[in-house]
Design an enzyme around this catalytic site. Sequence first.
Site, PDB file in Angstrom:
ATOM      1  N   SER A   1      52.778  25.978  10.072  1.00 44.45           N
ATOM      2  CA  SER A   1      53.466  26.717  11.132  1.00 44.45           C
ATOM      3  C   SER A   1      54.987  26.658  10.984  1.00 44.45           C
ATOM      4  CB  SER A   1      53.045  26.176  12.495  1.00 44.45           C
ATOM      5  OG  SER A   1      53.307  24.790  12.561  1.00 44.45           O
TER       6      SER A   1
ATOM      7  N   GLY B   1      47.237  21.238   6.598  1.00 45.79           N
ATOM      8  CA  GLY B   1      46.877  22.651   6.370  1.00 45.79           C
ATOM      9  C   GLY B   1      46.032  22.847   5.121  1.00 45.79           C
TER      10      GLY B   1
ATOM     11  N   GLU C   1      51.010  22.552  -3.007  1.00 46.82           N
ATOM     12  CA  GLU C   1      52.323  22.123  -2.490  1.00 46.82           C
ATOM     13  C   GLU C   1      52.950  21.074  -3.413  1.00 46.82           C
ATOM     14  OE1 GLU C   1      51.729  22.951   2.275  1.00 46.82           O
ATOM     15  OE2 GLU C   1      51.076  21.030   1.477  1.00 46.82           O
TER      16      GLU C   1
HETATM   17  C1  5RP Z   1      49.914  21.963   4.745  1.00 44.56           C
HETATM   18  C2  5RP Z   1      50.985  20.993   5.058  1.00 44.56           C
HETATM   19  C3  5RP Z   1      51.916  21.341   6.155  1.00 44.56           C
HETATM   20  O1  5RP Z   1      53.205  21.419   5.636  1.00 44.56           O
HETATM   21  C4  5RP Z   1      51.851  20.294   7.225  1.00 44.56           C
HETATM   22  O2  5RP Z   1      50.515  20.194   7.664  1.00 44.56           O
HETATM   23  C5  5RP Z   1      52.761  20.630   8.410  1.00 44.56           C
HETATM   24  O3  5RP Z   1      52.267  21.739   9.099  1.00 44.56           O
HETATM   25  P1  5RP Z   1      52.984  22.336  10.386  1.00 44.56           P
HETATM   26  O4  5RP Z   1      54.299  22.878   9.918  1.00 44.56           O
HETATM   27  O5  5RP Z   1      52.029  23.405  10.866  1.00 44.56           O
HETATM   28  O6  5RP Z   1      53.147  21.224  11.381  1.00 44.56           O
HETATM   29  O7  5RP Z   1      51.137  19.956   4.446  1.00 44.56           O
HETATM   30  O8  5RP Z   1      49.085  21.503   3.710  1.00 44.56           O
END
Ligand code: 5RP
Length: 230
Positions: A30, A100, A106
């Site tokens: 997000s 996510g 990543e």
């Molecule tokens: C996805 C991730 C995201 O960067 C992490 O979960 C943070 O998400 P958000 O910005 O929705 O809080 O590592 O794999």
Amino acid sequence: MGVDEEKIVAAKKAAELVDDGMVIGLGTGSTIEFFIKEVGERIKREEIEIWCVPSSYQSHMLAAENGFFITDLFQVGELDACIDGADQVDSELNCIKGKGGALLREKIIAQASEKVYIIVDSRKLSEKLSKSVPIEVLPYAYGSVVKKIERIGGKVMLRESKTKIGPCITDNGNFILDVDFGILENPSELERELNGIAGVIENGIFPSKLISAVIVGGKDEKAKILKKES
Ligand code: 5RP
């Protein structure tokens, strides 16, 4: 200030780091959604050209909608910078990522980047890492990986899909385990140990040596930039 407002403050600050002609890696989540929209505004307003390698279908689709040029690691083996979110950041700037489910790509784009900027709201900061560590696992090796992780003290949960019965499948066709190790006293060592288990494809510990800076959306509408002490 709410969580989203803080994410927007951090996203705006990170959007200022992007220059015409740069090739950047895009994380997932997000906070990155806000970042992509901010850069999208600059692309329209300033007529700049930004190339990106997305880390997920989510960021790929959003980048396309927001005027980015999309490329991949066949075309570019090195990126100018990578911008990503995180689930938790400790006082030494080690991070846990992967809520996510995009941690593998990543980490690939982070390692390919000259600079890695993590953007978070202030609730993500913690003295020590203590959240569950997401681990991407080859389905074939699921059973043996679980046993090995339990032997080193992890409490394992297989991540379940929310919209179908059964495990959540990553963009790469693998399972995700969410593993509770309690407080991580030595994140870098655990990162290496986990990746030494056959069948573990990658884990969500991003050690601070990979991170150039963490941009935190503060409660006072100002972004704070955290860097490692040298
Ligand atoms: C996805 C991730 C995201 O960067 C992490 O979960 C943070 O998400 P958000 O910005 O929705 O809080 O590592 O794999």
